[in-house]
Design a protein around this motif. Structure first.
Motif, short mmCIF file in Angstrom:
data_model
loop_
_atom_site.label_atom_id
_atom_site.label_comp_id
_atom_site.label_asym_id
_atom_site.label_seq_id
_atom_site.Cartn_x
_atom_site.Cartn_y
_atom_site.Cartn_z
N LYS A 125 0.88 -1.32 -0.02
CA LYS A 125 -0.15 0.11 -0.13
C LYS A 125 0.92 1.17 -0.10
O LYS A 125 0.49 2.31 -0.83
N THR A 126 1.77 1.38 0.95
CA THR A 126 2.77 2.46 0.90
C THR A 126 3.61 2.55 -0.48
O THR A 126 3.63 3.79 -1.08
N TRP A 127 3.94 1.49 -1.14
CA TRP A 127 4.60 1.65 -2.50
C TRP A 127 3.76 2.35 -3.32
O TRP A 127 3.96 3.12 -4.32
N ALA A 128 2.47 1.79 -3.41
CA ALA A 128 1.43 2.18 -4.42
C ALA A 128 1.16 3.92 -4.17
O ALA A 128 1.03 4.81 -4.93
N GLU A 129 1.11 4.27 -2.79
CA GLU A 129 0.98 5.46 -2.57
C GLU A 129 2.01 6.52 -2.89
O GLU A 129 1.95 7.57 -3.15
N VAL A 130 3.25 5.90 -2.67
CA VAL A 130 4.55 6.81 -3.35
C VAL A 130 4.43 6.74 -4.86
O VAL A 130 4.76 8.11 -5.27
N ASP A 131 3.86 5.81 -5.60
CA ASP A 131 3.80 6.04 -6.95
C ASP A 131 2.61 7.31 -7.24
O ASP A 131 2.85 8.00 -8.14
N ASP A 132 1.68 7.19 -6.34
CA ASP A 132 0.70 8.06 -6.64
C ASP A 132 1.25 9.41 -6.24
O ASP A 132 0.87 10.56 -7.05
N TYR A 133 2.04 9.79 -5.21
CA TYR A 133 2.67 11.07 -5.03
C TYR A 133 3.22 11.40 -6.03
O TYR A 133 3.21 12.56 -6.48
#
Length: 218
Positions: free
Chosen positions: A4-12
């Motif tokens: 989930k964190t990895w995906a959120e970093v991508d989104d950022y």
């Protein structure tokens, strides 16, 4: 650290560095509506392909694995006037979706040509050289795709191969997974081929734990 964190970093980073793009969003939406697998490159990875193709000055691009044309649009946008992209897709239904997505993006068959059928058969009919090659098709054939790509390349051609980490399973020398075996066979080709200078980069993000090979033809 979680997926989930990895995906959120991508989104950022995508939100900060990539402008909103209704055409690309529509390509993903229409691909999903048509039932295509949700395996297109992430937006930041698409932008990476675009930048690499532009940095290489590519006028001719080969893509192996079209799916719904999302990565194809990113690559086609890197072409200068008069440039050409050839993309290979096994599934006729996928190619149909890709054609519509490419047309909406402003790319007709004079710029992007979709070759439908088994890629290895298609590649044997093509005439190079291509300046930039992106391989994102069935992983069991990666070694064959790299060999075929090399014959369609020139000194200075960039070759990018996607999905090579397999969530870390590439480490398992005893694996019976055809995808893992395909990646490991490709690595053996890269190791033994004096015409290629290559590295591999691990990635984490919306697509999980994966990575790509970046190779330069000597």
């Amino acid at each position: 650290m979680t997926d989930k964190t990895w995906a959120e970093v991508d989104d950022y980073f995508t939100g900060a560095l990539l402008a909103p793009d209704p055409v690309l969003d529509a390509a993903l939406a229409d691909s999903a509506a048509a039932g295509l697998p949700r395996i297109a490159v992430a937006p930041n990875q698409g932008k990476l392909l675009n930048l690499l193709a532009r940095q290489s000055g590519a006028r001719s691009i080969l893509e192996i694995g079209t799916l719904g044309g999302y990565s194809t649009i990113w690559l086609a946008r890197a072409l200068p006037a008069g440039g050409k992209l050839v993309t290979c897709e096994y599934e006729p239904r996928h190619a149909e979706v890709a054609r519509a997505n490419l047309a909406r993006a402003g790319f007709g068959e004079d710029v992007v040509e979709i070759k439908v059928g088994a890629a290895l058969a298609t590649l044997s009919t093509l005439t190079g050289p291509f300046d930039f090659i992106f391989v994102d098709a069935d992983k069991s054939n990666l070694a064959n795709y790299v060999r075929a790509s090399l014959e369609l390349a020139r000194p200075g051609t960039t070759i990018v191969v996607d999905n090579v980490v397999r969530q870390g399973r590439v480490l398992d020398a005893a694996s019976t997974d055809p995808d893992v075996l395909g990646v490991r066979e490709m690595v053996e080709v890269l190791t033994a081929e004096p015409r290629l200078d290559a590295t591999a980069v691990q990635t984490v993000g919306a697509k999980g734990h994966d990575g790509f090979v970046l190779a330069l033809v000597r």
